[in-house]
Design a protein around this motif. Structure first.
Motif, PDB file in Angstrom:
ATOM      1  N   ARG A 179      43.374  59.498  11.331  1.00 43.53           N
ATOM      2  CA  ARG A 179      43.527  58.725  12.575  1.00 43.53           C
ATOM      3  C   ARG A 179      43.325  57.239  12.311  1.00 43.53           C
ATOM      4  NH1 ARG A 179      39.950  62.420  14.591  1.00 43.53           N
ATOM      5  NH2 ARG A 179      38.428  60.782  15.113  1.00 43.53           N
ATOM      6  N   ASN A 180      42.330  56.903  11.489  1.00 44.39           N
ATOM      7  CA  ASN A 180      42.055  55.492  11.204  1.00 44.39           C
ATOM      8  C   ASN A 180      43.205  54.839  10.438  1.00 44.39           C
ATOM      9  OD1 ASN A 180      39.599  55.554  12.496  1.00 44.39           O
ATOM     10  ND2 ASN A 180      38.409  55.940  10.642  1.00 44.39           N
ATOM     11  N   ILE A 181      43.787  55.587   9.520  1.00 44.08           N
ATOM     12  CA  ILE A 181      44.952  55.060   8.772  1.00 44.08           C
ATOM     13  C   ILE A 181      46.087  54.744   9.741  1.00 44.08           C
ATOM     14  CG2 ILE A 181      46.809  55.685   7.169  1.00 44.08           C
ATOM     15  CD1 ILE A 181      44.762  57.176   5.507  1.00 44.08           C
ATOM     16  N   LEU A 182      46.342  55.659  10.660  1.00 46.47           N
ATOM     17  CA  LEU A 182      47.429  55.464  11.610  1.00 46.47           C
ATOM     18  C   LEU A 182      47.125  54.323  12.581  1.00 46.47           C
ATOM     19  CD1 LEU A 182      48.249  59.209  12.336  1.00 46.47           C
ATOM     20  CD2 LEU A 182      49.696  57.575  11.144  1.00 46.47           C
ATOM     21  N   LEU A 183      45.913  54.272  13.095  1.00 45.81           N
ATOM     22  CA  LEU A 183      45.542  53.205  14.033  1.00 45.81           C
ATOM     23  C   LEU A 183      45.640  51.844  13.373  1.00 45.81           C
ATOM     24  CD1 LEU A 183      42.468  54.946  15.718  1.00 45.81           C
ATOM     25  CD2 LEU A 183      44.626  54.341  16.855  1.00 45.81           C
ATOM     26  N   ASP A 184      45.187  51.775  12.135  1.00 45.01           N
ATOM     27  CA  ASP A 184      45.224  50.504  11.410  1.00 45.01           C
ATOM     28  C   ASP A 184      46.658  50.127  11.022  1.00 45.01           C
ATOM     29  OD1 ASP A 184      43.713  48.292  10.083  1.00 45.01           O
ATOM     30  OD2 ASP A 184      44.624  49.153   8.281  1.00 45.01           O
ATOM     31  N   GLY A 185      47.444  51.113  10.596  1.00 44.12           N
ATOM     32  CA  GLY A 185      48.800  50.832  10.131  1.00 44.12           C
ATOM     33  C   GLY A 185      49.769  50.488  11.242  1.00 44.12           C
ATOM     34  N   LEU A 186      49.491  50.950  12.483  1.00 46.03           N
ATOM     35  CA  LEU A 186      50.414  50.728  13.600  1.00 46.03           C
ATOM     36  C   LEU A 186      49.962  49.627  14.554  1.00 46.03           C
ATOM     37  CD1 LEU A 186      51.168  54.468  14.516  1.00 46.03           C
ATOM     38  CD2 LEU A 186      52.452  52.981  12.971  1.00 46.03           C
ATOM     39  N   LYS A 187      48.785  49.050  14.315  1.00 48.47           N
ATOM     40  CA  LYS A 187      48.216  48.104  15.275  1.00 48.47           C
ATOM     41  C   LYS A 187      48.995  46.803  15.398  1.00 48.47           C
ATOM     42  CE  LYS A 187      44.962  45.985  11.991  1.00 48.47           C
ATOM     43  NZ  LYS A 187      43.543  45.791  11.640  1.00 48.47           N
ATOM     44  N   ASP A 188      49.751  46.433  14.340  1.00 52.66           N
ATOM     45  CA  ASP A 188      50.487  45.170  14.379  1.00 52.66           C
ATOM     46  C   ASP A 188      51.774  45.261  15.196  1.00 52.66           C
ATOM     47  OD1 ASP A 188      48.595  43.941  12.784  1.00 52.66           O
ATOM     48  OD2 ASP A 188      49.620  44.447  10.917  1.00 52.66           O
ATOM     49  N   GLU A 189      52.175  46.459  15.566  1.00 53.58           N
ATOM     50  CA  GLU A 189      53.368  46.613  16.396  1.00 53.58           C
ATOM     51  C   GLU A 189      53.001  46.439  17.870  1.00 53.58           C
ATOM     52  OE1 GLU A 189      56.308  47.047  15.032  1.00 53.58           O
ATOM     53  OE2 GLU A 189      55.587  47.336  12.980  1.00 53.58           O
ATOM     54  N   GLN A 190      54.028  46.216  18.704  1.00 55.13           N
ATOM     55  CA  GLN A 190      53.775  46.043  20.138  1.00 55.13           C
ATOM     56  C   GLN A 190      53.706  47.401  20.829  1.00 55.13           C
ATOM     57  OE1 GLN A 190      56.693  43.289  21.681  1.00 55.13           O
ATOM     58  NE2 GLN A 190      55.440  41.534  21.108  1.00 55.13           N
ATOM     59  N   TRP A 191      52.733  48.200  20.400  1.00 53.86           N
ATOM     60  CA  TRP A 191      52.554  49.528  20.945  1.00 53.86           C
ATOM     61  C   TRP A 191      51.104  49.685  21.417  1.00 53.86           C
ATOM     62  CZ3 TRP A 191      54.803  51.660  15.772  1.00 53.86           C
ATOM     63  CH2 TRP A 191      56.193  51.472  15.763  1.00 53.86           C
ATOM     64  N   SER A 192      50.923  50.417  22.496  1.00 57.14           N
ATOM     65  CA  SER A 192      49.574  50.784  22.939  1.00 57.14           C
ATOM     66  C   SER A 192      49.210  52.103  22.250  1.00 57.14           C
ATOM     67  CB  SER A 192      49.538  50.965  24.454  1.00 57.14           C
ATOM     68  OG  SER A 192      49.768  49.731  25.093  1.00 57.14           O
ATOM     69  N   LEU A 193      48.088  52.101  21.556  1.00 60.85           N
ATOM     70  CA  LEU A 193      47.699  53.263  20.771  1.00 60.85           C
ATOM     71  C   LEU A 193      46.544  54.014  21.420  1.00 60.85           C
ATOM     72  CD1 LEU A 193      47.799  51.606  17.218  1.00 60.85           C
ATOM     73  CD2 LEU A 193      49.623  52.875  18.365  1.00 60.85           C
ATOM     74  N   PHE A 194      46.668  55.352  21.456  1.00 65.70           N
ATOM     75  CA  PHE A 194      45.614  56.223  21.960  1.00 65.70           C
ATOM     76  C   PHE A 194      45.345  57.289  20.903  1.00 65.70           C
ATOM     77  CE2 PHE A 194      48.084  54.526  25.443  1.00 65.70           C
ATOM     78  CZ  PHE A 194      47.130  54.045  26.326  1.00 65.70           C
ATOM     79  N   GLU A 195      44.137  57.862  20.940  1.00 65.32           N
ATOM     80  CA  GLU A 195      43.810  58.888  19.945  1.00 65.32           C
ATOM     81  C   GLU A 195      43.121  60.076  20.588  1.00 65.32           C
ATOM     82  OE1 GLU A 195      40.635  57.982  17.119  1.00 65.32           O
ATOM     83  OE2 GLU A 195      40.211  56.138  18.233  1.00 65.32           O
TER      84      GLU A 195
END
Length: 550
Positions: free
Chosen positions: A442-458
């Motif tokens: 989860r941390n890899i995905l949250l960190d890897g996708l954070k620079d995009e204009q997306w709202s992330l939930f886990e």
């Protein structure tokens, strides 16, 4: 070979004429100028030697003379022997002299045909199919004679007496079979095999070793890196039998792994390997390679109205139609559902568009029989070339073709569009839900996708994921397959039962590469899947593709 068979003329020819001609040829080479220029009549003399050897049925001399003729080159009015060929040329002339006095040694080195019927059977096996064989051996006489027999049996033969050159040929040609001797003069056998396996790692290519009786220990040492072996003196019939067995086995494996079971065209796995080769291989990536994604229009309506059996028939008809209209070098594959990929190597975008546009117009007029009735079907397409975009990553190229496809869908369907940067996604705040019980993932995905204009939930499990999904209605759910209590497949089934998630795309994250688990995910309603460990570049491209579709 050269024994006196009662023909005095043949006996005199063998003992006198070739010896005089060969000695003069040796003298010509030894006294050639620095630029390796030879007497202008040398080609005629070699041809005369070949002709007279044929007349007196001195077969080995015929073959050796033909080999010599391939080494000399005409350059305008001059005849030259390239410096790198000089040593081999002289050695072969010396062997011809020895063969007159001691024919047994030469005979043992040449491959033998025991049964002509085997050769004819192999030739029939190869009719209509081009199978490429790489043949490597430092014995030029053996190399050329064996290549000649393989060619006669219907194979396309690429030969080399050097290991490094052979490795280059293997990279460039993607052969169907590789045959090599153990004494490679420019590379040791361990290094050759290591490099060889790196080049054919994703291909099913049989590897056969040819060695001498005293090399059995070495053959045994490398037996886990080859498919079969055969000893000299070589009986070509035995080599053919081994090759046919291996090629048949490879053909069955390719069908299992590389062919889509329903439509009979290539599978998703195979097309992804080919995209990797054409877009990332140093030799190929300098050429334009067009990629098209083709999607049947309103295909869900066909399934809903006529049932999945008719839907399958439409898919088969479409696949057969496209496959029958493309070049042998083009690669057509089913990517999933009603979506197909057409790769046109070394083709510019505009040429690909003209071809596919013509196919689109022809297919929409085709009647597809469904019992007592018939229906017509159309398709839309998106095209992109590696030369039109700033990426050579196969998945990113695929993503751009998908953007063009859905631009075609949004423009009314039944059309083919070329990708244009103006088709890019609108900047929106998309919601992505990451579901995985492993905190590290989860941390890899949250960190890897954070620079995009997306709202992330886990979410850490299936039940939690369903609650968050009901509240947020995410655009994308990245869903792990293996989780405690409610696994990813069960979670996916629950999500697909809720009409509120009709526009939500689900990408399964799986650590299991088996076809069974992938099929299970797609049958449960997944839009896509990606196997762990995954590339963030590929994952982002898959997310973008799903956002375009939904």
């Amino acid at each position: 070979m050269f024994q006196d068979d009662g023909n005095e003329k043949k006996h005199l020819y063998v003992k006198r004429s070739p010896k005089i001609i060969i000695e003069k040829l040796i003298n010509d080479v030894l006294h050639s100028k620095d630029n390796a220029e030879l007497p202008s009549d040398i080609i005629n003399r070699l041809h005369q030697l070949e002709t007279s050897s044929i007349k007196y049925n001195v077969i080995e001399l015929v073959h050796m003379t033909k080999t010599l003729q391939t080494m000399v080159k005409r350059q305008g009015s001059k005849v030259v022997l390239p410096k790198y060929m000089e040593r081999a040329f002289l050695l072969l002339l010396e062997e011809m002299l020895m063969s007159i006095q001691n024919p047994t040694q030469i005979q043992q080195r040449l491959p033998k045909v025991r049964d002509e019927n085997v050769l004819y059977s192999v030739r029939e096996y190869n009719i209509g199919v081009e199978r490429t064989v790489i043949l490597v051996d430092n014995d030029i006489l053996f190399l050329n004679k064996t290549a000649s027999l393989l060619t006669e049996a219907g194979f396309k033969v690429l030969k080399s007496n050097r290991g490094k050159q052979a490795l280059k040929l293997i990279t460039e040609s993607q052969p169907d079979c590789i045959i090599f001797g153990l004494n490679l003069i420019d590379i040791n056998i361990e290094a050759f095999l290591k490099d060889l396996h790196e080049r054919v790692n994703t291909l099913f290519v049989p590897i056969v070793v040819i060695g001498h009786e005293n090399e059995k220990d070495l053959i045994d040492k490398i037996k886990f890196n080859i498919n079969d072996s055969i000893l000299k003196p070589l009986v070509i019939d035995d080599l053919f039998v081994k090759m046919m067995r291996l090629l048949d086995h490879v053909s069955r494996m390719k069908k299992q792994v590389h062919i889509d079971e329903l439509t009979g065209v290539y599978s998703r796995k195979f097309i992804m390997e080919k995209l990797e080769y054409y877009y990332c291989n140093d030799k190929e990536k300098d050429y334009p390679h067009a990629l098209a994604i083709l999607d049947l229009d309103y295909f869900k309506d066909v399934n809903d109205k006529y049932g999945h059996q008719i839907g399958d028939k439409v898919l088969v008809e479409f696949a057969q139609f496209i496959n029958s209209k493309i070049r042998s070098t083009d690669i057509f594959a089913r990517y999933g559902g009603e979506e197909f990929i057409l790769l046109l190597p070394r083709t510019k975008t505009i040429h690909a568009w003209k071809k596919i546009n013509a196919l689109q117009k022809e297919f929409k007029e085709k009647n597809i029989d469904i019992g007592d009735d018939s229906i017509k079907q159309t398709f839309s397409g998106g095209i992109v070339s590696n030369k039109d975009v700033r990426t050579d990553h196969p998945v990113e190229v695929l993503n751009l073709a998908d953007i063009a496809l859905y631009a075609a869908k949004n423009s009314g369907r039944n059309r083919v569009l070329i990708y244009d940067p103006m088709m890019r996604l609108k900047k929106e705040q998309y919601k992505i839900l990451i579901v995985d019980d492993d905190r590290f993932t989860r941390n890899i995905l949250l960190d890897g996708l954070k620079d995009e204009q997306w709202s992330l939930f886990e979410a850490t499990n299936g039940l939690e994921a369903i609650e968050i999904a009901k509240e947020q209605i995410p655009n994308i759910i990245l869903l792990d397959g293996l989780m405690p209590e409610m696994n990813g497949y069960e979670t996916l089934e629950e999500i697909r039962k809720n009409i509120r998630f009709k526009q939500t795309a689900v990408i399964m994250l799986t650590g299991n590469h088996s076809e069974e688990n992938i099929a299970r995910a797609l049958e449960a309603g997944a839009d896509d899947y990606i196997t762990k460990p995954f590339s963030l570049v590929e994952l982002k491209a898959r997310i973008n593709r799903s956002l375009v579709r939904h």
